[in-house]
Design a protein around this motif. Structure first.
Motif, PDB file in Angstrom:
ATOM      1  N   GLY A   1       6.814  46.595 -42.968  1.00 11.68           N
ATOM      2  CA  GLY A   1       6.283  47.932 -42.832  1.00 11.68           C
ATOM      3  C   GLY A   1       5.716  48.749 -43.857  1.00 11.68           C
ATOM      4  N   LEU A   2       5.015  49.698 -43.651  1.00 10.41           N
ATOM      5  CA  LEU A   2       4.306  50.415 -44.932  1.00 10.41           C
ATOM      6  C   LEU A   2       5.314  51.574 -45.365  1.00 10.41           C
ATOM      7  CD1 LEU A   2       0.773  51.079 -43.722  1.00 10.41           C
ATOM      8  CD2 LEU A   2       1.359  49.284 -45.349  1.00 10.41           C
ATOM      9  N   GLY A   3       6.403  51.977 -44.746  1.00  7.63           N
ATOM     10  CA  GLY A   3       7.321  52.804 -45.324  1.00  7.63           C
ATOM     11  C   GLY A   3       6.507  54.416 -45.095  1.00  7.63           C
ATOM     12  N   VAL A   4       6.767  55.300 -46.089  1.00  4.73           N
ATOM     13  CA  VAL A   4       6.279  56.538 -45.782  1.00  4.73           C
ATOM     14  C   VAL A   4       4.805  56.697 -45.663  1.00  4.73           C
ATOM     15  CG1 VAL A   4       6.174  57.185 -48.440  1.00  4.73           C
ATOM     16  CG2 VAL A   4       6.650  58.945 -46.710  1.00  4.73           C
ATOM     17  N   GLU A   5       4.110  55.730 -46.218  1.00  2.00           N
ATOM     18  CA  GLU A   5       2.549  55.800 -45.991  1.00  2.00           C
ATOM     19  C   GLU A   5       2.303  55.642 -44.638  1.00  2.00           C
ATOM     20  OE1 GLU A   5       0.285  56.516 -47.829  1.00  2.00           O
ATOM     21  OE2 GLU A   5      -1.346  55.665 -46.484  1.00  2.00           O
ATOM     22  N   GLY A   6       3.272  54.649 -43.857  1.00  2.00           N
ATOM     23  CA  GLY A   6       2.987  54.485 -42.505  1.00  2.00           C
ATOM     24  C   GLY A   6       3.378  55.750 -41.684  1.00  2.00           C
ATOM     25  N   LEU A   7       4.447  56.599 -42.013  1.00  2.00           N
ATOM     26  CA  LEU A   7       4.659  57.957 -41.399  1.00  2.00           C
ATOM     27  C   LEU A   7       3.469  58.758 -41.355  1.00  2.00           C
ATOM     28  CD1 LEU A   7       8.425  58.412 -42.798  1.00  2.00           C
ATOM     29  CD2 LEU A   7       7.722  57.457 -40.648  1.00  2.00           C
ATOM     30  N   ARG A   8       2.978  58.796 -42.784  1.00  2.00           N
ATOM     31  CA  ARG A   8       1.810  59.811 -42.994  1.00  2.00           C
ATOM     32  C   ARG A   8       0.628  59.454 -41.941  1.00  2.00           C
ATOM     33  NH1 ARG A   8       2.534  58.984 -48.829  1.00  2.00           N
ATOM     34  NH2 ARG A   8       4.083  60.481 -49.408  1.00  2.00           N
ATOM     35  N   ILE A   9       0.400  58.146 -41.898  1.00  2.00           N
ATOM     36  CA  ILE A   9      -0.803  57.670 -40.991  1.00  2.00           C
ATOM     37  C   ILE A   9      -0.604  57.924 -39.387  1.00  2.00           C
ATOM     38  CG2 ILE A   9      -1.681  55.569 -40.183  1.00  2.00           C
ATOM     39  CD1 ILE A   9      -1.710  54.271 -42.943  1.00  2.00           C
ATOM     40  N   LEU A  10       0.678  57.659 -39.127  1.00  2.00           N
ATOM     41  CA  LEU A  10       1.111  57.840 -37.896  1.00  2.00           C
ATOM     42  C   LEU A  10       1.012  59.535 -37.491  1.00  2.00           C
ATOM     43  CD1 LEU A  10       4.402  56.198 -36.987  1.00  2.00           C
ATOM     44  CD2 LEU A  10       2.354  55.974 -35.688  1.00  2.00           C
ATOM     45  N   ARG A  11       1.387  60.523 -38.287  1.00  2.00           N
ATOM     46  CA  ARG A  11       1.398  61.791 -38.203  1.00  2.00           C
ATOM     47  C   ARG A  11      -0.028  62.434 -38.084  1.00  2.00           C
ATOM     48  NH1 ARG A  11       4.818  64.449 -35.767  1.00  2.00           N
ATOM     49  NH2 ARG A  11       2.821  64.874 -34.427  1.00  2.00           N
ATOM     50  N   ASP A  12      -0.701  61.741 -39.204  1.00  2.00           N
ATOM     51  CA  ASP A  12      -2.157  62.223 -39.123  1.00  2.00           C
ATOM     52  C   ASP A  12      -2.934  61.951 -37.766  1.00  2.00           C
ATOM     53  OD1 ASP A  12      -3.872  63.473 -40.761  1.00  2.00           O
ATOM     54  OD2 ASP A  12      -4.876  61.501 -41.238  1.00  2.00           O
ATOM     55  N   ILE A  13      -2.879  60.748 -37.498  1.00  2.00           N
ATOM     56  CA  ILE A  13      -3.402  60.510 -36.425  1.00  2.00           C
ATOM     57  C   ILE A  13      -3.199  61.045 -35.218  1.00  2.00           C
ATOM     58  CG2 ILE A  13      -4.076  57.895 -34.961  1.00  2.00           C
ATOM     59  CD1 ILE A  13      -4.321  56.589 -37.631  1.00  2.00           C
TER      60      ILE A  13
ATOM     61  N   ASP B   1      -1.813  63.574 -34.852  1.00  2.00           N
ATOM     62  CA  ASP B   1      -2.408  65.116 -34.709  1.00  2.00           C
ATOM     63  C   ASP B   1      -3.743  65.266 -34.441  1.00  2.00           C
ATOM     64  OD1 ASP B   1       0.190  66.324 -35.420  1.00  2.00           O
ATOM     65  OD2 ASP B   1      -0.202  66.331 -37.500  1.00  2.00           O
ATOM     66  N   CYS B   2      -4.527  64.378 -34.707  1.00  2.00           N
ATOM     67  CA  CYS B   2      -5.858  64.262 -34.207  1.00  2.00           C
ATOM     68  C   CYS B   2      -6.108  64.376 -32.883  1.00  2.00           C
ATOM     69  CB  CYS B   2      -6.671  62.706 -34.538  1.00  2.00           C
ATOM     70  SG  CYS B   2      -7.228  62.656 -36.366  1.00  2.00           S
ATOM     71  N   PHE B   3      -5.073  63.371 -32.140  1.00  7.52           N
ATOM     72  CA  PHE B   3      -5.286  63.300 -30.735  1.00  7.52           C
ATOM     73  C   PHE B   3      -4.249  64.284 -29.996  1.00  7.52           C
ATOM     74  CE2 PHE B   3      -6.803  59.109 -32.500  1.00  7.52           C
ATOM     75  CZ  PHE B   3      -8.164  59.334 -31.909  1.00  7.52           C
ATOM     76  N   GLN B   4      -3.644  65.116 -30.431  1.00  5.39           N
ATOM     77  CA  GLN B   4      -2.747  66.033 -30.035  1.00  5.39           C
ATOM     78  C   GLN B   4      -1.631  65.109 -29.289  1.00  5.39           C
ATOM     79  OE1 GLN B   4      -6.232  66.874 -29.086  1.00  5.39           O
ATOM     80  NE2 GLN B   4      -5.534  68.234 -31.076  1.00  5.39           N
ATOM     81  N   MET B   5      -0.946  64.080 -29.940  1.00  2.00           N
ATOM     82  CA  MET B   5      -0.081  63.352 -29.483  1.00  2.00           C
ATOM     83  C   MET B   5       1.139  63.603 -30.287  1.00  2.00           C
ATOM     84  SD  MET B   5      -2.144  59.218 -29.172  1.00  2.00           S
ATOM     85  CE  MET B   5      -1.035  58.484 -27.965  1.00  2.00           C
ATOM     86  N   ARG B   6       2.333  63.099 -29.607  1.00  6.64           N
ATOM     87  CA  ARG B   6       3.689  63.327 -30.270  1.00  6.64           C
ATOM     88  C   ARG B   6       3.874  61.895 -30.944  1.00  6.64           C
ATOM     89  NH1 ARG B   6       1.786  66.771 -28.249  1.00  6.64           N
ATOM     90  NH2 ARG B   6       2.448  68.269 -27.027  1.00  6.64           N
ATOM     91  N   VAL B   7       4.971  61.880 -31.938  1.00  4.59           N
ATOM     92  CA  VAL B   7       5.186  60.538 -32.830  1.00  4.59           C
ATOM     93  C   VAL B   7       6.445  59.920 -32.511  1.00  4.59           C
ATOM     94  CG1 VAL B   7       5.286  59.669 -35.099  1.00  4.59           C
ATOM     95  CG2 VAL B   7       3.521  60.974 -34.528  1.00  4.59           C
ATOM     96  N   ILE B   8       6.855  58.999 -32.065  1.00  6.19           N
ATOM     97  CA  ILE B   8       7.954  58.278 -31.955  1.00  6.19           C
ATOM     98  C   ILE B   8       7.884  56.817 -33.135  1.00  6.19           C
ATOM     99  CG2 ILE B   8       7.642  56.725 -29.861  1.00  6.19           C
ATOM    100  CD1 ILE B   8      10.332  56.560 -29.534  1.00  6.19           C
ATOM    101  N   THR B   9       8.714  57.000 -34.048  1.00  2.77           N
ATOM    102  CA  THR B   9       9.016  55.878 -34.882  1.00  2.77           C
ATOM    103  C   THR B   9      10.495  55.615 -35.175  1.00  2.77           C
ATOM    104  OG1 THR B   9       7.874  54.856 -36.762  1.00  2.77           O
ATOM    105  CG2 THR B   9       8.745  57.231 -37.113  1.00  2.77           C
ATOM    106  N   GLU B  10      10.725  54.414 -35.775  1.00  3.58           N
ATOM    107  CA  GLU B  10      12.038  53.955 -35.972  1.00  3.58           C
ATOM    108  C   GLU B  10      12.614  54.412 -37.051  1.00  3.58           C
ATOM    109  OE1 GLU B  10      13.059  49.823 -34.880  1.00  3.58           O
ATOM    110  OE2 GLU B  10      14.905  50.008 -35.830  1.00  3.58           O
TER     111      GLU B  10
ATOM    112  N   ALA C   1      -4.290  54.363 -31.250  1.00  4.37           N
ATOM    113  CA  ALA C   1      -3.991  55.823 -30.703  1.00  4.37           C
ATOM    114  C   ALA C   1      -5.084  56.175 -29.772  1.00  4.37           C
ATOM    115  CB  ALA C   1      -3.742  56.454 -31.704  1.00  4.37           C
ATOM    116  N   LYS C   2      -6.270  56.074 -30.269  1.00  7.27           N
ATOM    117  CA  LYS C   2      -7.517  56.422 -29.475  1.00  7.27           C
ATOM    118  C   LYS C   2      -7.497  55.932 -28.009  1.00  7.27           C
ATOM    119  CE  LYS C   2     -12.671  57.021 -29.549  1.00  7.27           C
ATOM    120  NZ  LYS C   2     -13.783  56.501 -30.222  1.00  7.27           N
ATOM    121  N   ALA C   3      -7.461  54.774 -28.218  1.00  5.53           N
ATOM    122  CA  ALA C   3      -7.406  53.936 -26.536  1.00  5.53           C
ATOM    123  C   ALA C   3      -6.159  54.342 -25.826  1.00  5.53           C
ATOM    124  CB  ALA C   3      -7.609  52.694 -26.905  1.00  5.53           C
ATOM    125  N   CYS C   4      -5.040  54.341 -26.453  1.00  4.16           N
ATOM    126  CA  CYS C   4      -3.870  54.852 -25.826  1.00  4.16           C
ATOM    127  C   CYS C   4      -3.954  56.191 -25.104  1.00  4.16           C
ATOM    128  CB  CYS C   4      -2.549  54.804 -26.673  1.00  4.16           C
ATOM    129  SG  CYS C   4      -2.355  53.154 -27.030  1.00  4.16           S
TER     130      CYS C   4
END
Lengths: 346, 346, 346, 346
Positions: free
Chosen positions: B144-156, B158-167, B117-120
Motif C-alpha cells: 500500500g501507499l500509506g498516507v499518500e494513498g489516504l490523500r488520493i482517496l480523500r481528494d478523489i 471529494d471530487c465526486f461527493q463520495m464518502r471514503v472507507i479504508t482499512e 471512482a468516476k465509474a463507480c
C-alpha cells in the motif's frame, strides 16, 4: 509458475501472456495440450511472484496461475538445510533437547504465579509462561495486569533461573515487553497482524509465532517470513490447534503440522496442548503425542488452583498433574532419541 | 447459566457449586435427574459471566457450563429492538436504502483511483473504497501507499461527493486514518485485534468490522461489543466469507449471516462479494443474492484495468462489469421493498 | 434436557411447555431468570429424547433445547466402564497390546499383496489390510478386484497366520465379505450409511468404523450405537483424519480424538496415519504420535512398489519404510506401558 | 497434467518421469527452472489420468502432480455448452422457469402429508417432497414409514397433479422407490456412496444429488459423473449447506456454489434453504437469495404443525409461512428475468 489458459484461448491471447512474461524479463515456455495450453514462466524471483501471478490471473483468458515454489524463502528448509536452534538466553530451542515452557494462562497475582512457577520449575520447565496482556473474545473477560504482570513474571522467573515467554499484542508495547521477556509471543489472533510482525522483526528477542486458528501451514510460514525478512532470525513456531467443525475440543490440534514444518522449514516448532484441546483431561495425552511427533518443546498452562483461575481454568493442569505430565513424556522423549532440557541449577 | 455436574458428582460437590454461586450473590437452582444434576444460576450479570463460567468449568466435578444468554449486550437486538442506522456524513447505512461502496482493492495511483471512482460514482456508488494500508499474506506483495494513498482517496472522493472507507491496521494510525476516512475498516485478519478495536471504540468515526474468516457470528458480535463498549455506537458489520474446505472459491460467502445478524443484532450488515468469492465471474450473482438476503449494502472491488492491478485483480470487476452489477441488483433491491441510495448530486 | 424459552415468552407459553413435558410422563422444573426462563425436563429416556427435543424446538416461543446427556448409550463409558477388548479371531484389539494392521491400499495382484503381506508380517503386523471394493472419488479410478480380491486376501493372510480387514461398501455384500474377512471395515464415506450400519450390526464379525471426514466425535459414536444396537458388540473405531481448510495434508489427523474417545466410550480406537496425512513423509511421525496418544493400534498402507500402485501410492510406505516405522514405534509402545502384539507364530 | 519434480531431482530422475509418460503413450514436455523442473504431460485421457497421477506422485523424486483439466467430463459445461433441462414428467428443471419442490421433511401420516401437499400446491409448488426412508444421526430417531410412506406420497401427489421427490438410501430399494417417485434423491450422507450412484445411474428416473456436507464442488460433480457415466442423463444438483465451524446455523449454505456450478457444468442446480440453515427464521431470506443467485428451484420443508413433526420441526415452515415465502420470491424470480413454474391445473 504455470499459467493455465482458459479453454478457448486464442493464439493471440497465448502470445499476449508470453509477451507479458518476457517483458518482465523471464522465460515463457508454452505447452500445447488438446484442451488447454499452459505456459511455464521461468526465473521469476520470489519478491515479484505474488504480484505477477495476480496480474496474470486477472486476465479474462487465463483460467488460473499455479505457483511451483513455496511462497517463502528465508523460512524454507531449502534456504537453510540445517535446523535452526534459537538461543533463549542459554536455553536452546530446536536442538536435540526438548524444552518445557509452562506456567499460568494469565498472571493474576504474585502468589499464584510464584506457586505455578515453583512447581513448573521443579517438574522440569525452563521457561515460564504467563499472560500480562490477554486477548479475550469477550470484552467482559479479564484483560491482564499489563506492565505489573510483566514485572511479576520477570521477578519470579529470575528467582527460579527461568526464562520468560509472554504475549505482545500491541505494536506500541513491543519494546516494553522485550524489556521483561526472553521470548515475545505472537498470539493466534495476531498471526496475520503484519504491523506487529514487522515490529518484532526489528527486535533481536526471540519470537514465538502461534499458528492462526484459520491458517494453512504455508501462511504460518509466510508470517515467519515477515519476521525473518525484518532481520530477526530467532523465530520459533507453535502449533496450538486450528478451528474445525468439531466442538468436543476447543480447537483441533494438528500434530501433523509438526513433521510438516520440519520438512518445509528449518525453524523450531513446539506444541501447546492446553489451547489445542481446551480440556484438561486431554492435555497430557496430547503432550505425549506432540513429543512423539517430533516437537521441540511444549507450552503448557499450569495453575495452582485452576478453579480460581480468571481465565482458561478448564484447560489448566494442577501442579501435580503437570508433574505427572513430565513423568509421562520423559520416556517418550527418550524413545525419540532426545533428552529433556534440564533447567539451570538454582 | 446452567452448570452440568459430572456423572458421579456427590451431594457435597453439588453443594459446593451451589455455595460458590450463592457467594457470588446469585441464585442457585438445582435439578436432580437420574444421571446428571444440573444447577441453574440466576442473576449473573454479563460483566461477570465469562469469569464465573470459566471458574466453574475448572472444577473437576463439573462436566460443563452452558451460557443461556448471548455473550454480548450492546450489540444485541434485545438491548436495542430497532435497527441502527449509521450516518456516514449524510449517507445512511442500515435504513431502507441499500448503499453501494465500491472502488479499487488498493490505491495504486491517482489515475487508477480516479478512473475507478468516476465509474463507480456514475453507476451509483456513494462510498469510495480503496486500501492505503494493505494486509498481505506474503511479505513480498504490495503493502500500500500509506498516507499518500489516504490523500488520493480523500481528494478523489471529494471530487465526486463520495464518502471514503479504508482499512486501518495499526493502532498508531487510527487518528491519522480518521482524518481522511469516513468509515474506518477493520479487516478480517484484525477482527480479534482487541487493541485496535478499543482504539476505534474511542473514535466517533463509523467503523466497519469485517467478519474474521474463522469467526462464528457470536464472536463477530463480541468484536462489535468491544467497539460499542468503548463508546462508539457507529458500527457496521460486513460479511466477507469464511474459511472452509472448499477451494474453488477463495472463501465461502456465508449469506445466512445476513438474516442471522438481523435477528441477533440491531447493527447494519453489508456484504463483500469480491473477497467473499475471489472470482470475478461469481461477484455479480453473489451481489444479487446478498441484496435478496437483506444486506444493507455492498462493498465491491472495481478496477479500470484488473490485469494491471497490484492486488486482487482476479476478483475485481471492470468498470463496465460494475455498471452491469448495479443494473442487475436494481430490480432485486425493488423486489425486497427497498431503494438504492442515490449518490449526492455533484 | 433443558428448554430455553424465547426472550419474551409469556407465562402461558411457559406453562404450555411444562404441560407437554408432563404429558409425555416426565418432570418439568422451570427456573425463572431475569431475561430468560429455562425448564429442565427430567426422566426422558434416550429412545425418546431426539424426538421430543425436535418437537419442542419447533415451537416458536422456544429459543433452543439443550441435551444434557450424550446421544448414545451402549457406546458410552458410563454404560460400560471397562474398556472393551474386541477379539479378532485371537488377536485382541483394545487391551494392553498395540495391534498393527498393514497391507496395500488396494489388492491389485496376488504377487503385490503377497509381497506386502510378507513384509508387514515380518515387521510385526498381525492383521492384513487391503481393499477389494474401493471407494473412489473419480469414477475413472480403479474400483477394486471385488470377490477375486477377497480370495487373494484370505489366501495370503492364511499363509502368514494373519487376520484380514477389508472394506464393505454395499449392503448386498456384507455376508459375502464376512465370509472372507475377520474385520468388516466401514469406510469414512459410509459412516452415516445407516442401512449398511444396520446390516453389519446383524453380523457377529468385528466391525471397524472409520470416522466420517465431516463427523464430530459424537456423531461417530452414534454410528457405533447403530451397530451395537443391532446386536454386534464388536466395534472398533478408527480415526483417519477430518476435512479442514488445510491443503498441505490430505486430511487433518485429529489425534485428540483418541483420548476423547477413551473418556467418552469403552470402544477400542486405532489410527490410520496413511489416509490421515496422505503423505508418505508424514506417516511414521504420526504413527509414533498416535501410539503416544493412546491408540490401540495402527492401520498402515504398505506397498512393495508404491509408484506402481493403482491407488494412493503417494501415501503408501515401502516395505522397508514400514519396518522402520515399527522400529520407531516400539520404544513409544513401551514408553506408554504397553506391548506390541506379536503375530502368531507360523 | 504437470509433474513438479523434487528440489534436487537428478537428470536421470527427470528422464525416468519423461520415459514413464512416453511409455503410456503421451507427450512429455520438461521446463527447466532454477529451483524446480516441471514436466507437462500432454494427451492423457480422463479415464487414465487419476491412475497415472497417483503413480507419479508415489515416486520419491516427484514433489507433486497438478491436474490441469477438471476431473469430470460428462458433467462439464465444456462437454455440453448448453444447460440441461431435466424433464420431471412434464415439469422442466433447469430451464427458464424456477421450480418449487416442497412438503414435509418426513411422511408421518396421510393427514399430515395431505395438509402439507395441499398448502404447498396452492402456494405454487409443483413437486411434493417427503421422506419415506430417513437418514438419522441418532438410531433412536424416527426412521420413516418405508414403502407405506411411498404409497402415501404417490397417492397424494396424484390428487394434486404434483410430482414426487423422495430419498433412496439403500441400493436394494432403487427399483422400489422408482416405482413411486419422479425424482430419486441422493441424500447428503450418500453423496459418495458409489454403489448407490451406480445403481441410480442404471435408472432413467431423474436423480437429485445433494451436495455432501463435506464435499468440494469438484467432488460433487464427480458424483454426478458416476450417474451420467452409468447412462442416466437426468441429473439435478442440490446445494444444501456444508459443514463449517459456525454453530448458529446447522450448516453453512454455500450459495456461491450456484453460479459456480453454472459455470463448471450444464446440470440444473437447486437449493434447500431448510437443511441449509436448520432455522425456520432464516429459510425465507435464503430462499430469496438462492433465486437471486440463479438457482433453478427450491426444496423447502413445510409442515402443517411443525411442533408435532417427528423430525426437523425447527426448520420446517408452516403452511402460511410457505405461502409468504412464495410471495417474497415471486418478485425476485421476475427480477432475474425468469418465471415461476405454475403447477398443472387440477
Amino acid at each position: 509458475m504455470i499459467v493455465v489458459m482458459a479453454p478457448h484461448a486464442t493464439q493471440e491471447q497465448i502470445r499476449d501472456v508470453e509477451r507479458r512474461i518476457q517483458e518482465w524479463g523471464y522465460g515463457a515456455h508454452p505447452i500445447y495440450g488438446a484442451e488447454r495450453t499452459v505456459i511455464g514462466a521461468v526465473g521469476v524471483p520470489e519478491a515479484d511472484k505474488a504480484r505477477y501471478m495476480e496480474s496474470l490471473e486477472a486476465l479474462p483468458y487465463v483460467e488460473r496461475v499455479i505457483a511451483i515454489l513455496r511462497p517463502y524463502k528465508f523460512a524454507s528448509r531449502e534456504f537453510h538445510p540445517d535446523g535452526t536452534v534459537v538461543d533463549v538466553r542459554g536455553v536452546p530451542v530446536g536442538g536435540r533437547e526438548v524444552v518445557l515452557m509452562a506456567g499460568p494462562c494469565t498472571v493474576e497475582t504474585y502468589e499464584q504465579t510464584y506457586a505455578s512457577a515453583k512447581a513448573c520449575r521443579a517438574a522440569g520447565a525452563s521457561i515460564l509462561r504467563g499472560g500480562a496482556y490477554k486477548p479475550s473474545t469477550s470484552p467482559y473477560s479479564f484483560q491482564g495486569l499489563g506492565v505489573e504482570g510483566l514485572r511479576i513474571l520477570r521477578d519470579i522467573a529470575d528467582c527460579f533461573q527461568m526464562r520468560v515467554i509472554t504475549e505482545v499484542m500491541d505494536v506500541r508495547n513491543v519494546d516494553l515487553v522485550a524489556q521483561y521477556a526472553d521470548i515475545l509471543q505472537i498470539g493466534t489472533r495476531n498471526m496475520q497482524n503484519y504491523d506487529l510482525l514487522r515490529e518484532v522483526g526489528r527486535s533481536r528477542t526471540p519470537v514465538l509465532i502461534k499458528r492462526g486458528m484459520w491458517a494453512r501451514i504455508e501462511e504460518w510460514l509466510q508470517a515467519a517470513e515477515y519476521v525473518l525478512l525484518g532481520g530477526n532470525p530467532n523465530v520459533i513456531l507453535c502449533e496450538r490447534g486450528i478451528r474445525t467443525f468439531e466442538t468436543y475440543t476447543r480447537n483441533t490440534l494438528d500434530l501433523s503440522a509438526v513433521p510438516a514444518v520440519k520438512e518445509l522449514s528449518h525453524l523450531p516448532v513446539i506444541v501447546d496442548p492446553s489451547q489445542g484441546t481446551g480440556k484438561r483431561s486431554l492435555v497430557t495425552a496430547m503432550a505425549r503425542a506432540a513429543v512423539a511427533a517430533g516437537a521441540d518443546g511444549l507450552l503448557v498452562e499450569v495453575h495452582p488452583h485452576p478453579e480460581e483461575a480468571l481465565k482458561d481454568g478448564a484447560q489448566s493442569l494442577t501442579c501435580s498433574q503437570f508433574e505427572q505430565l513430565v513423568a509421562e513424556i520423559r520416556p517418550i522423549v527418550a524413545a525419540v532419541g532426545r533428552t529433556l532440557h534440564a533447567p539451570d541449577a538454582g
